[in-house]
Scaffold this active site. Structure first.
Site, PDB file in Angstrom:
ATOM      1  N   GLU A 157      -4.705   4.344   3.063  1.00 42.62           N
ATOM      2  CA  GLU A 157      -3.750   3.457   2.406  1.00 42.62           C
ATOM      3  C   GLU A 157      -4.308   3.063   1.049  1.00 42.62           C
ATOM      4  O   GLU A 157      -5.410   2.540   0.957  1.00 42.62           O
ATOM      5  CB  GLU A 157      -3.520   2.204   3.248  1.00 42.62           C
ATOM      6  CG  GLU A 157      -2.981   2.493   4.634  1.00 42.62           C
ATOM      7  CD  GLU A 157      -2.866   1.230   5.458  1.00 42.62           C
ATOM      8  OE1 GLU A 157      -2.184   0.291   5.015  1.00 42.62           O
ATOM      9  OE2 GLU A 157      -3.483   1.191   6.541  1.00 42.62           O
ATOM     10  N   ASN A 190       0.813   4.802   1.563  1.00 44.59           N
ATOM     11  CA  ASN A 190       0.143   5.594   2.588  1.00 44.59           C
ATOM     12  C   ASN A 190       0.177   7.060   2.178  1.00 44.59           C
ATOM     13  O   ASN A 190       1.187   7.546   1.690  1.00 44.59           O
ATOM     14  CB  ASN A 190       0.835   5.413   3.940  1.00 44.59           C
ATOM     15  CG  ASN A 190       0.639   4.026   4.477  1.00 44.59           C
ATOM     16  OD1 ASN A 190       0.931   3.045   3.813  1.00 44.59           O
ATOM     17  ND2 ASN A 190       0.140   3.928   5.681  1.00 44.59           N
ATOM     18  N   THR A 234       0.840  -1.193   0.000  1.00 44.43           N
ATOM     19  CA  THR A 234       0.000   0.000   0.000  1.00 44.43           C
ATOM     20  C   THR A 234       0.875   1.243   0.000  1.00 44.43           C
ATOM     21  O   THR A 234       1.992   1.231   0.512  1.00 44.43           O
ATOM     22  CB  THR A 234      -0.933   0.049   1.228  1.00 44.43           C
ATOM     23  OG1 THR A 234      -0.150   0.021   2.424  1.00 44.43           O
ATOM     24  CG2 THR A 234      -1.932  -1.085   1.205  1.00 44.43           C
TER      25      THR A 234
END
Length: 177
Positions: A113, A38, A36
């Protein structure tokens, strides 16, 4: 089986923003196998209920020197600002976005995310990301096992990909070029 995603865009969508990719907790790739990116919680994202959302995203390399930053767990992270992204990796890709507190991990701060649905060759911490949040998939849930969490994330990805094929959603792809 989950309810299908609405095929009509309505308020508050689309939410189209650009932000910088920041340090996370390092769990997406290492623990879940689902990397992911962020991003800071903007006022528009903060207004959304905790849950899973979908849309499109695009990475934008930033001309900056290589940096090393310390994550909250003490791990050092290389910020290359997207310098190693190939031309293909700067295209528009589908995404799913988790906004919330990640109850499985007992987070106390709301986070955002983005999982870009593409296999990247290198990290891109510090790059810019432009994203269009187009809809909602489901509420944030707590899980008893990591496997159940991974299974639901994969279902979220499948649902997002199906929804984004529709002309109603697909038309927003060009708005983040």
């Amino acid at each position: 089986m989950r309810d299908p995603i609405k095929t009509k865009i309505s308020e508050p969508y689309p939410i189209i923003e650009e932000s910088e990719i920041i340090n996370g907790f390092g769990r997406g790739s290492s623990e879940l196998g689902i990397p992911t990116a962020n991003i800071p919680i903007s006022s528009n994202l903060n207004k959304l209920d905790p849950g899973i959302y979908f849309g499109f995203s695009k990475l934008i390399p930033v001309s900056k020197d290589l940096e090393t930053k310390k994550r909250s767990d003490g791990h050092l992270v290389e910020f290359n600002h997207g310098a190693n992204l190939s031309g293909e990796e700067t295209c528009v890709f589908p995404m799913v976005m988790s906004i919330g507190y990640n109850p499985f991990y007992n987070n106390t701060e709301k986070t955002a995310e983005v999982h870009i649905i593409h296999k990247f060759q290198d990290n891109f911490y510090g790059a810019k990301i432009k994203h269009a949040v187009l809809g909602y998939i489901r509420p944030e849930l707590n899980y008893t096992t990591k496997e159940a969490l991974i299974e639901d994330i994969n279902l979220d990805i499948e649902m997002a990909l199906r929804a984004l094929e529709s002309s109603e959603y697909n038309q927003y792809k060009h708005k983040i070029l």
